[in-house]
Structures are given as structure tokens and as C-alpha cells.
Design a protein around this motif. Structure first.
Motif, PDB file in Angstrom:
ATOM      1  N   UNK A  73     -36.843  24.846  -7.160  1.00 42.02           N
ATOM      2  CA  UNK A  73     -35.735  25.304  -8.019  1.00 42.02           C
ATOM      3  C   UNK A  73     -34.601  24.283  -8.009  1.00 42.02           C
ATOM      4  N   UNK A  74     -34.317  23.750  -6.821  1.00 42.67           N
ATOM      5  CA  UNK A  74     -33.233  22.787  -6.678  1.00 42.67           C
ATOM      6  C   UNK A  74     -33.546  21.502  -7.435  1.00 42.67           C
ATOM      7  N   UNK A  75     -34.776  21.029  -7.315  1.00 43.45           N
ATOM      8  CA  UNK A  75     -35.158  19.795  -8.001  1.00 43.45           C
ATOM      9  C   UNK A  75     -35.153  19.971  -9.514  1.00 43.45           C
ATOM     10  N   UNK A  76     -35.532  21.146  -9.990  1.00 41.65           N
ATOM     11  CA  UNK A  76     -35.640  21.372 -11.439  1.00 41.65           C
ATOM     12  C   UNK A  76     -34.284  21.295 -12.127  1.00 41.65           C
ATOM     13  N   UNK A  77     -33.270  21.933 -11.569  1.00 42.74           N
ATOM     14  CA  UNK A  77     -31.945  21.937 -12.210  1.00 42.74           C
ATOM     15  C   UNK A  77     -30.888  22.192 -11.141  1.00 42.74           C
ATOM     16  N   UNK A  78     -30.503  21.138 -10.399  1.00 38.82           N
ATOM     17  CA  UNK A  78     -29.584  21.339  -9.277  1.00 38.82           C
ATOM     18  C   UNK A  78     -28.216  21.880  -9.670  1.00 38.82           C
ATOM     19  N   UNK A  79     -27.701  21.484 -10.843  1.00 37.96           N
ATOM     20  CA  UNK A  79     -26.386  21.975 -11.253  1.00 37.96           C
ATOM     21  C   UNK A  79     -26.429  23.481 -11.507  1.00 37.96           C
ATOM     22  N   UNK A  80     -27.445  23.909 -12.221  1.00 42.27           N
ATOM     23  CA  UNK A  80     -27.578  25.341 -12.497  1.00 42.27           C
ATOM     24  C   UNK A  80     -27.814  26.115 -11.200  1.00 42.27           C
ATOM     25  N   UNK A  81     -28.659  25.573 -10.338  1.00 39.86           N
ATOM     26  CA  UNK A  81     -28.948  26.235  -9.061  1.00 39.86           C
ATOM     27  C   UNK A  81     -27.668  26.371  -8.233  1.00 39.86           C
ATOM     28  N   UNK A  82     -26.896  25.292  -8.132  1.00 40.73           N
ATOM     29  CA  UNK A  82     -25.654  25.327  -7.352  1.00 40.73           C
ATOM     30  C   UNK A  82     -24.643  26.303  -7.927  1.00 40.73           C
ATOM     31  N   UNK A  83     -24.511  26.297  -9.254  1.00 37.61           N
ATOM     32  CA  UNK A  83     -23.583  27.232  -9.899  1.00 37.61           C
ATOM     33  C   UNK A  83     -23.951  28.682  -9.586  1.00 37.61           C
ATOM     34  N   UNK A  84     -25.257  28.961  -9.653  1.00 37.12           N
ATOM     35  CA  UNK A  84     -25.694  30.338  -9.388  1.00 37.12           C
ATOM     36  C   UNK A  84     -25.455  30.728  -7.933  1.00 37.12           C
ATOM     37  N   UNK A  85     -25.729  29.816  -7.018  1.00 38.59           N
ATOM     38  CA  UNK A  85     -25.558  30.130  -5.592  1.00 38.59           C
ATOM     39  C   UNK A  85     -24.091  30.373  -5.250  1.00 38.59           C
ATOM     40  N   UNK A  86     -23.194  29.542  -5.792  1.00 37.93           N
ATOM     41  CA  UNK A  86     -21.764  29.738  -5.515  1.00 37.93           C
ATOM     42  C   UNK A  86     -21.280  31.033  -6.152  1.00 37.93           C
ATOM     43  N   UNK A  87     -21.726  31.301  -7.373  1.00 33.37           N
ATOM     44  CA  UNK A  87     -21.314  32.536  -8.049  1.00 33.37           C
ATOM     45  C   UNK A  87     -21.796  33.774  -7.289  1.00 33.37           C
ATOM     46  N   UNK A  88     -22.963  33.670  -6.670  1.00 32.51           N
ATOM     47  CA  UNK A  88     -23.553  34.820  -5.981  1.00 32.51           C
ATOM     48  C   UNK A  88     -23.036  34.977  -4.560  1.00 32.51           C
ATOM     49  N   UNK A  89     -22.908  33.853  -3.838  1.00 34.05           N
ATOM     50  CA  UNK A  89     -22.648  33.926  -2.391  1.00 34.05           C
ATOM     51  C   UNK A  89     -21.315  33.322  -1.954  1.00 34.05           C
ATOM     52  N   UNK A  90     -20.639  32.601  -2.836  1.00 38.68           N
ATOM     53  CA  UNK A  90     -19.382  31.986  -2.458  1.00 38.68           C
ATOM     54  C   UNK A  90     -19.560  30.519  -2.069  1.00 38.68           C
ATOM     55  N   UNK A  91     -18.483  29.924  -1.575  1.00 38.12           N
ATOM     56  CA  UNK A  91     -18.471  28.483  -1.331  1.00 38.12           C
ATOM     57  C   UNK A  91     -19.033  28.089   0.032  1.00 38.12           C
ATOM     58  N   UNK A  92     -19.573  29.044   0.759  1.00 40.03           N
ATOM     59  CA  UNK A  92     -20.374  28.767   1.962  1.00 40.03           C
ATOM     60  C   UNK A  92     -21.632  29.610   1.817  1.00 40.03           C
ATOM     61  N   UNK A  93     -22.786  28.946   1.706  1.00 39.65           N
ATOM     62  CA  UNK A  93     -24.006  29.728   1.534  1.00 39.65           C
ATOM     63  C   UNK A  93     -25.193  29.058   2.223  1.00 39.65           C
ATOM     64  N   UNK A  94     -26.214  29.863   2.493  1.00 38.47           N
ATOM     65  CA  UNK A  94     -27.432  29.395   3.154  1.00 38.47           C
ATOM     66  C   UNK A  94     -28.489  29.071   2.109  1.00 38.47           C
ATOM     67  N   UNK A  95     -29.083  27.908   2.236  1.00 44.01           N
ATOM     68  CA  UNK A  95     -30.151  27.506   1.327  1.00 44.01           C
ATOM     69  C   UNK A  95     -31.309  26.947   2.144  1.00 44.01           C
ATOM     70  N   UNK A  96     -32.519  27.198   1.694  1.00 46.33           N
ATOM     71  CA  UNK A  96     -33.705  26.698   2.378  1.00 46.33           C
ATOM     72  C   UNK A  96     -34.408  25.713   1.449  1.00 46.33           C
ATOM     73  N   UNK A  97     -34.327  24.419   1.779  1.00 46.31           N
ATOM     74  CA  UNK A  97     -34.940  23.399   0.929  1.00 46.31           C
ATOM     75  C   UNK A  97     -35.274  22.174   1.771  1.00 46.31           C
ATOM     76  N   UNK A  98     -36.243  21.402   1.314  1.00 44.60           N
ATOM     77  CA  UNK A  98     -36.667  20.175   1.999  1.00 44.60           C
ATOM     78  C   UNK A  98     -37.001  20.408   3.465  1.00 44.60           C
ATOM     79  N   UNK A  99     -37.624  21.564   3.744  1.00 43.86           N
ATOM     80  CA  UNK A  99     -38.191  21.753   5.075  1.00 43.86           C
ATOM     81  C   UNK A  99     -37.404  22.602   6.035  1.00 43.86           C
ATOM     82  N   UNK A 100     -36.272  23.171   5.641  1.00 43.83           N
ATOM     83  CA  UNK A 100     -35.542  24.010   6.584  1.00 43.83           C
ATOM     84  C   UNK A 100     -34.235  24.506   6.023  1.00 43.83           C
ATOM     85  N   UNK A 101     -33.584  25.419   6.739  1.00 42.86           N
ATOM     86  CA  UNK A 101     -32.321  25.990   6.250  1.00 42.86           C
ATOM     87  C   UNK A 101     -31.161  25.002   6.364  1.00 42.86           C
TER      88      UNK A 101
END
Length: 457
Positions: free
Chosen positions: A39-67
Motif C-alpha cells: 500500500x505504501x509503495x503504491x501511493x505513499x502520499x495517499x497512504x500517509x494522508x489517510x494514516x494521519x487523518x485516522x490516527x494522528x501525527x504519531x502512528x504505528x505502521x508495519x512496512x519493510x519487515x517490521x513495525x
């Protein structure tokens, strides 16, 4: 996975945290094995916007092998990049992505070791070598851009080939000749391996290709070092070979080759991306072509004359335009680190050993710092336009001790490139040029940015 594999070769790294150590921070784990990587590789700007909108400016993401805990905004950039209290390891942050490809590169060093090697390498960026590089860049760029006249080209491909040639002359002090294609492919293979889903060099995988490419390039550099140590070349490579540390000792052959492998990649790949985004923005905003052309004309250069090193600082609007292109498409969209001790940010306690990331691309488009963030407006970077803006709201070159060592070289090359293009041509983009980009590992337009350089009548 990624972290475990590289830790085997780095026993001083902190052990991996159990997953529960960061479960108190809101976020998403994603799919089994790959997490949110795809998801991150496909559209990082959209992914980041959604994560901040959902979880705020500190959030947990699991990508490239770990959290990873993502920290967003200028305050986060300052905390992590300035790193007043030496809380964050760059080596352990970048390592899982780069340690098999660019080990011991400057970006993968911390604190005193980083400071010592950076000081030794900085000899190649002092005014006299930079003046020498400017002369080379003027000649090489002028020769190339005359061949671009009138015909449709993919700018990304053209500037990538040119940037490698320029890096070979300024950085290596040698013509690449028939090996140029092989050398370029080796750097491409290394960079693509850095974001490969399979993080071990299994035959047939991108990581395996990247590791083999590194072996080829290291052999190339190591063969050259003995004669460079005894020569008088003024290229980066030769200067590194003759440089000495604070105790008067030269760098080892291995250290020189490691630094050259990383710096050659960084020089030609990030400049390729940055120059492409600027040409795209100027193609879309013809009035800015006119403004920059007028500024270039004010230097009073002859038709066949390059931009003298001492005149480059007069291209102020050109620099503002470059900065705005870097804001809109930063060549390194995010930067990883690893926490060496517990710390608090945004109301959360984050334990030692946590992988931490900052999102440069997101920060560069936050409307509270950049009104109308989708608009190309170089005047944001005038003294008046910058007044009151957070110092870490714009960080395309990083910041703190790890600020990009080659930022002045990059700015110089782009100023010369734009001067050589706009004094000859009008930039015309192909239909829909540059509408979609691949952002990782280094941004590039998926269509290569079709463009024509039309001679000014």
C-alpha cells in the motif's frame, strides 16, 4: 525478517523489541508477512494522508519487515534530525534497507564515527574543488543539452544518463566509456533492492541482483584506489584517496570504496529526481520559465559561455524554484531512525529499540505551513515568504549532523542545468506528462516525463 537478517552482521545493534512494545500507539499492522509495504509503495502520499487523518501525527505502521512509529510534522523533524540528545541511530534506522547494499556509507554511521568521516570527506566540497566541478559541469551540461534540441525525449532518462556522466567526471575523474551502461545498471539494481519485499539475497530476487551489483562496483573502486593515492587528480575520488583524518591518517581502501559506492548513488539518483521535478514544474508554469530566463540573461553571458562559479549566487529566483520543486517532490520522501533510549513525543512513550520514521513528503504539504500546498510558488522561499515558518518544515536535504554533504553540489548542478536549458529553449511537456510518480526508493515519473526543448526564436 529484514531487521533480524542485518542484525546478525551488526552485534552492537539493539535487540528487536517484542511486538507488544508499541501496541499502545494507534496504527495498522496490515497483511501477514508484507504488512502495509505494498500500500505504501503504491501511493505513499495517499497512504500517509489517510494514516494521519485516522490516527494522528504519531502512528504505528508495519512496512519493510517490521513495525515503525511514524512521527509527522516539523517538530518531529527537529526532534529526530537535530537529535540534540543523541537519541536516534541513523545506522540502525537505514540498516535494514541498505546494510547489504551500502554498508558503512556516510548515512549509515552515527555520532563520533560519522563526524570523523564526514570531516575527512568534506575536503572534496571546499571552494576550490567546487570551482573546478563548476567548470566541468558547464562543459558537460552544455554539450548534452545541445543534443536535446527539438526532439521528443524522456527527460528522466536523459538527465539520469547525463548525471551519471557528470558524476563520473566530477566524482570519479574518469570517462565511463563502454562500461557506462553496466555501471548505471548496477546503481539501479542497488537502489531497487533497497525496497525489495524479499530482504535476503536469494538467487533470482532483486536483493540478490543488488548485492551482486555492489560487488561489481566495489571491485571497480578498489582497483582504482592505489593510483589515486599517488596522483594529483581533483575529482572527489582522488581527493578522498589523499584525504587524512584528524590524526593525519588516510582512509582505508575499504572505507573509500564504501563511501564512493554510496555517494555516487546519492549524487546521480537524487539529482536526477530533483532536476526532473523542477523541469516538470517549469513546464507546467511557463511564466516561471520567463522569470528565470530573464534572471539568467541578466548575467550577461556570451552564447557559448558557462555560468562562472562566482556568478551562481546571483541566480536567486532559480534557487527559489529549485527549493519549491524539492518541497513538492522531495528526493528522499521519508527518513528512518532507531531509538537508542526511551523517549516521549506527542503524548506517547516510545521505547528504546523502536524503529522511527519522519515523513518529509507529508510535512512539505501541510497547509498550516504551506498555504495552497499543491500550487507551485517559488516566492514562498523569499526572506519575507519564509518569515515565521518552522525551520524544520522544509527538510529535503535532511538536517542536523546528517545534513546532506552534497547539497551545495546538487544546487550548483541544477542552477547550471537550468541556465543552460532556458537560455536556449522553451520547455514543452507532452500530454499528461509526469501525472503519476513512483515515490520509493527515490521519486521518478512513471512515464519518464516526455518533454520537448523548443529553440527560442
Amino acid at each position: 525478517m529484514a531487521h533480524a537478517h542485518t542484525i546478525e552482521a551488526n552485534p552492537h545493534w539493539l535487540p528487536l523489541n517484542p511486538k507488544r512494545a508499541v501496541e499502545h500507539i494507534p496504527g495498522e499492522d496490515g497483511w501477514p508477512f508484507v504488512g502495509n509495504t505494498l500500500k505504501l509503495l503504491k501511493d505513499p502520499l495517499r497512504f500517509g494522508n489517510r494514516m494521519v487523518a485516522t490516527y494522528g501525527q504519531v502512528y504505528r505502521n508495519n512496512a519493510f519487515g517490521g513495525p515503525t512509529i511514524q512521527l509527522v510534522g516539523p517538530e518531529a523533524n527537529e526532534l529526530v534530525l537535530f537529535d540534540r540528545d543523541r537519541l536516534f541511530s541513523s545506522e540502525q534506522g537505514w540498516g535494514p534497507m541498505l546494510n547489504l547494499l551500502f554498508p558503512r556509507g556516510l548515512m549509515l554511521m552515527d555520532f563520533d564515527k560519522h563526524r570523523a568521516d564526514r570531516r575527512t570527506l568534506s575536503v572534496a566540497f571546499k571552494p576550490e574543488p567546487m570551482r573546478h566541478y563548476a567548470e566541468q559541469l558547464n562543459r558537460g551540461i552544455a554539450r548534452a543539452v545541445t543534443e536535446w534540441q527539438g526532439k521528443p525525449i524522456r527527460f528522466y532518462d536523459a538527465i539520469k544518463a547525463l548525471s551519471l556522466d557528470l558524476a563520473a567526471e566530477s566524482f570519479l575523474g574518469m570517462e565511463l566509456g563502454p562500461e557506462a551502461t553496466k555501471i548505471n545498471k548496477a546503481f539501479v539494481d542497488e537502489v531497487q533492492a533497497s525496497v525489495a519485499p524479499i530482504r535476503v539475497p536469494v538467487p533470482g530476487t532483486a536483493m540478490h541482483k543488488g548485492v551482486k551489483a555492489r560487488e561489481y562496483l566495489m571491485d571497480l573502486f578498489l582497483r582504482e584506489i592505489p593510483k589515486r593515492r599517488s596522483g594529483d587528480g581533483q575529482d572527489f575520488f582522488s581527493l578522498f584517496c589523499r584525504a587524512t583524518d584528524e590524526e593525519g591518517k588516510p582512509l582505508s581502501n575499504q572505507a573509500i570504496a564504501d563511501h564512493m559506492n554510496f555517494l555516487m548513488m546519492a549524487a546521480h539518483d537524487t539529482i536526477t529526481s530533483s532536476a526532473t521535478s523542477l523541469i516538470m514544474m517549469l513546464g507546467r508554469n511557463a511564466e516561471w520559465q520567463d522569470k528565470l530566463r530573464e534572471e539568467i540573461a541578466s548575467l550577461g553571458l556570451n552564447d557559448d559561455e558557462g555560468v562562472p562559479y562566482g556568478q551562481l549566487d546571483r541566480l536567486v529566483l532559480t534557487e527559489y524554484a529549485f527549493k519549491e520543486a524539492l518541497r513538492m517532490v522531495p528526493p528522499v520522501p521519508s527518513m528512518p531512525r532507531r531509538a537508542l533510549r526511551d523517549f516521549e513525543f506527542g503524548g506517547y512513550k516510545i521505547p528504546a529499540g523502536t524503529f522511527v520514521g519522519i515523513s518529509i513528503a507529508y510535512t512539505h504539504r501541510m497547509p498550516e505551513h504551506w498555504p495552497e500546498p499543491e500550487k507551485f510558488d517559488p516566492m514562498r522561499f523569499t526572506p519575507e515568504g519564509s518569515r515565521g515558518r518552522h525551520k524544520y518544515a522544509w527538510v529535503p536535504f535532511g538536517g542536523g549532523a546528517h545534513m546532506c554533504l552534497g547539497l551545495h553540489f546538487a544546487t550548483m548542478q541544477v542552477r547550471i542545468l537550468i541556465a543552460q536549458i532556458l537560455r536556449r529553449y522553451r520547455i514543452e511537456l507532452g500530454p499528461g506528462a509526469g501525472e503519476t510518480w513512483q515515490y520509493f526508493p527515490i521519486p521518478r515519473p512513471r512515464d519518464g516525463l516526455p518533454v520537448r526543448f523548443v529553440p527560442i526564436s
